[in-house]
Design a protein around this motif. Structure first.
Motif, PDB file in Angstrom:
ATOM      1  N   SER A   6       0.835  -1.202   0.000  1.00  0.00           N
ATOM      2  CA  SER A   6       0.000   0.000   0.000  1.00  0.00           C
ATOM      3  C   SER A   6       0.868   1.249   0.000  1.00  0.00           C
ATOM      4  CB  SER A   6      -0.926   0.014   1.212  1.00  0.00           C
ATOM      5  OG  SER A   6      -0.174   0.168   2.385  1.00  0.00           O
ATOM      6  N   ASN A   7       0.268   2.331  -0.449  1.00  0.00           N
ATOM      7  CA  ASN A   7       0.900   3.646  -0.415  1.00  0.00           C
ATOM      8  C   ASN A   7      -0.232   4.658  -0.274  1.00  0.00           C
ATOM      9  OD1 ASN A   7       2.131   6.081  -0.789  1.00  0.00           O
ATOM     10  ND2 ASN A   7       3.263   5.481  -2.604  1.00  0.00           N
ATOM     11  N   ASP A   8      -0.304   5.310   0.875  1.00  0.00           N
ATOM     12  CA  ASP A   8      -1.398   6.250   1.110  1.00  0.00           C
ATOM     13  C   ASP A   8      -0.998   7.699   0.879  1.00  0.00           C
ATOM     14  OD1 ASP A   8       0.227   6.516   3.309  1.00  0.00           O
ATOM     15  OD2 ASP A   8      -1.382   6.404   4.778  1.00  0.00           O
ATOM     16  N   ARG A   9       0.120   7.930   0.191  1.00  0.00           N
ATOM     17  CA  ARG A   9       0.551   9.294  -0.107  1.00  0.00           C
ATOM     18  C   ARG A   9       0.542   9.543  -1.604  1.00  0.00           C
ATOM     19  NH1 ARG A   9       4.942  11.673   3.823  1.00  0.00           N
ATOM     20  NH2 ARG A   9       4.226  10.728   5.746  1.00  0.00           N
ATOM     21  N   ALA A  16       8.051  15.467  -1.073  1.00  0.00           N
ATOM     22  CA  ALA A  16       8.332  16.348   0.066  1.00  0.00           C
ATOM     23  C   ALA A  16       8.899  15.569   1.250  1.00  0.00           C
ATOM     24  CB  ALA A  16       7.060  17.084   0.474  1.00  0.00           C
ATOM     25  N   ALA A  17       8.358  14.383   1.521  1.00  0.00           N
ATOM     26  CA  ALA A  17       8.815  13.583   2.659  1.00  0.00           C
ATOM     27  C   ALA A  17      10.264  13.133   2.506  1.00  0.00           C
ATOM     28  CB  ALA A  17       7.912  12.368   2.841  1.00  0.00           C
ATOM     29  N   TYR A  18      10.683  12.844   1.271  1.00  0.00           N
ATOM     30  CA  TYR A  18      12.043  12.366   1.034  1.00  0.00           C
ATOM     31  C   TYR A  18      12.981  13.442   0.508  1.00  0.00           C
ATOM     32  CZ  TYR A  18      10.608   7.629   1.999  1.00  0.00           C
ATOM     33  OH  TYR A  18      10.156   6.502   2.618  1.00  0.00           O
ATOM     34  N   GLY A  19      12.486  14.657   0.347  1.00  0.00           N
ATOM     35  CA  GLY A  19      13.327  15.756  -0.110  1.00  0.00           C
ATOM     36  C   GLY A  19      13.832  15.582  -1.529  1.00  0.00           C
ATOM     37  N   ALA A  43       3.515   2.332  -9.827  1.00  0.00           N
ATOM     38  CA  ALA A  43       3.362   3.128  -8.608  1.00  0.00           C
ATOM     39  C   ALA A  43       4.629   3.957  -8.401  1.00  0.00           C
ATOM     40  CB  ALA A  43       3.125   2.218  -7.411  1.00  0.00           C
ATOM     41  N   PRO A  44       4.518   5.072  -7.690  1.00  0.00           N
ATOM     42  CA  PRO A  44       5.704   5.897  -7.458  1.00  0.00           C
ATOM     43  C   PRO A  44       6.634   5.241  -6.438  1.00  0.00           C
ATOM     44  CG  PRO A  44       3.825   6.822  -6.306  1.00  0.00           C
ATOM     45  CD  PRO A  44       3.321   5.678  -7.113  1.00  0.00           C
ATOM     46  N   ILE A  45       7.925   5.336  -6.711  1.00  0.00           N
ATOM     47  CA  ILE A  45       8.942   4.871  -5.763  1.00  0.00           C
ATOM     48  C   ILE A  45       9.996   5.952  -5.604  1.00  0.00           C
ATOM     49  CG2 ILE A  45       8.618   2.435  -6.306  1.00  0.00           C
ATOM     50  CD1 ILE A  45      11.360   2.659  -7.815  1.00  0.00           C
ATOM     51  N   VAL A  46      10.693   5.933  -4.489  1.00  0.00           N
ATOM     52  CA  VAL A  46      11.854   6.795  -4.297  1.00  0.00           C
ATOM     53  C   VAL A  46      13.077   5.909  -4.455  1.00  0.00           C
ATOM     54  CG1 VAL A  46      13.119   8.282  -2.698  1.00  0.00           C
ATOM     55  CG2 VAL A  46      10.625   8.352  -2.757  1.00  0.00           C
ATOM     56  N   GLU A  57      21.916  10.402  -3.501  1.00  0.00           N
ATOM     57  CA  GLU A  57      20.974  10.963  -4.463  1.00  0.00           C
ATOM     58  C   GLU A  57      19.655  10.223  -4.336  1.00  0.00           C
ATOM     59  OE1 GLU A  57      22.635  10.441  -8.347  1.00  0.00           O
ATOM     60  OE2 GLU A  57      23.701  12.339  -8.244  1.00  0.00           O
ATOM     61  N   ARG A  58      18.562  10.956  -4.401  1.00  0.00           N
ATOM     62  CA  ARG A  58      17.219  10.355  -4.398  1.00  0.00           C
ATOM     63  C   ARG A  58      16.442  10.916  -5.561  1.00  0.00           C
ATOM     64  NH1 ARG A  58      16.027  11.356   1.925  1.00  0.00           N
ATOM     65  NH2 ARG A  58      17.109   9.529   2.734  1.00  0.00           N
ATOM     66  N   GLU A  59      15.582  10.081  -6.144  1.00  0.00           N
ATOM     67  CA  GLU A  59      14.695  10.535  -7.207  1.00  0.00           C
ATOM     68  C   GLU A  59      13.378   9.795  -7.113  1.00  0.00           C
ATOM     69  OE1 GLU A  59      16.557   9.834 -10.971  1.00  0.00           O
ATOM     70  OE2 GLU A  59      17.097   7.813 -10.434  1.00  0.00           O
ATOM     71  N   LEU A  60      12.329  10.487  -7.474  1.00  0.00           N
ATOM     72  CA  LEU A  60      10.987   9.919  -7.483  1.00  0.00           C
ATOM     73  C   LEU A  60      10.647   9.545  -8.909  1.00  0.00           C
ATOM     74  CD1 LEU A  60       8.366   9.464  -5.801  1.00  0.00           C
ATOM     75  CD2 LEU A  60       7.656  11.728  -6.547  1.00  0.00           C
ATOM     76  N   GLU A  61      10.235   8.288  -9.116  1.00  0.00           N
ATOM     77  CA  GLU A  61       9.912   7.837 -10.465  1.00  0.00           C
ATOM     78  C   GLU A  61       8.859   6.742 -10.421  1.00  0.00           C
ATOM     79  OE1 GLU A  61      13.413   4.711 -11.417  1.00  0.00           O
ATOM     80  OE2 GLU A  61      13.973   6.809 -11.411  1.00  0.00           O
TER      81      GLU A  61
END
Length: 64
Positions: A6-9, A16-19, A43-46, A57-61
């Motif tokens: 699950s992912n409720d965000r 924003a949570a992971y910058g 689904a989105p992952i960081v 380094e972090r990225e949302l994809e």
């Protein structure tokens, strides 16, 4: 169950949570939070990794 999660965000909240930048465009923009994500869904992952200098380094994809 078959490995659901699950992912409720929404993507903007994850960013924003992971910058990380992102969460406002493309495939991620259409994604809606859910409590039952099957393994075959997008689904989105960081993604997190170290660059060549050892800096984090972090990225949302989208992943799926």
């Amino acid at each position: 169950m078959c490995g659901r999660y699950s992912n409720d965000r929404n993507p903007a909240n994850l960013a924003a949570a992971y910058g990380v930048p992102g969460g406002e465009d493309g495939l991620l923009n259409a994604w809606k939070p859910t409590y039952s994500i099957p393994p075959t869904s997008t689904a989105p992952i960081v993604r997190e990794r170290l660059d060549k200098d050892g800096a984090l380094e972090r990225e949302l994809e989208p992943a799926g």
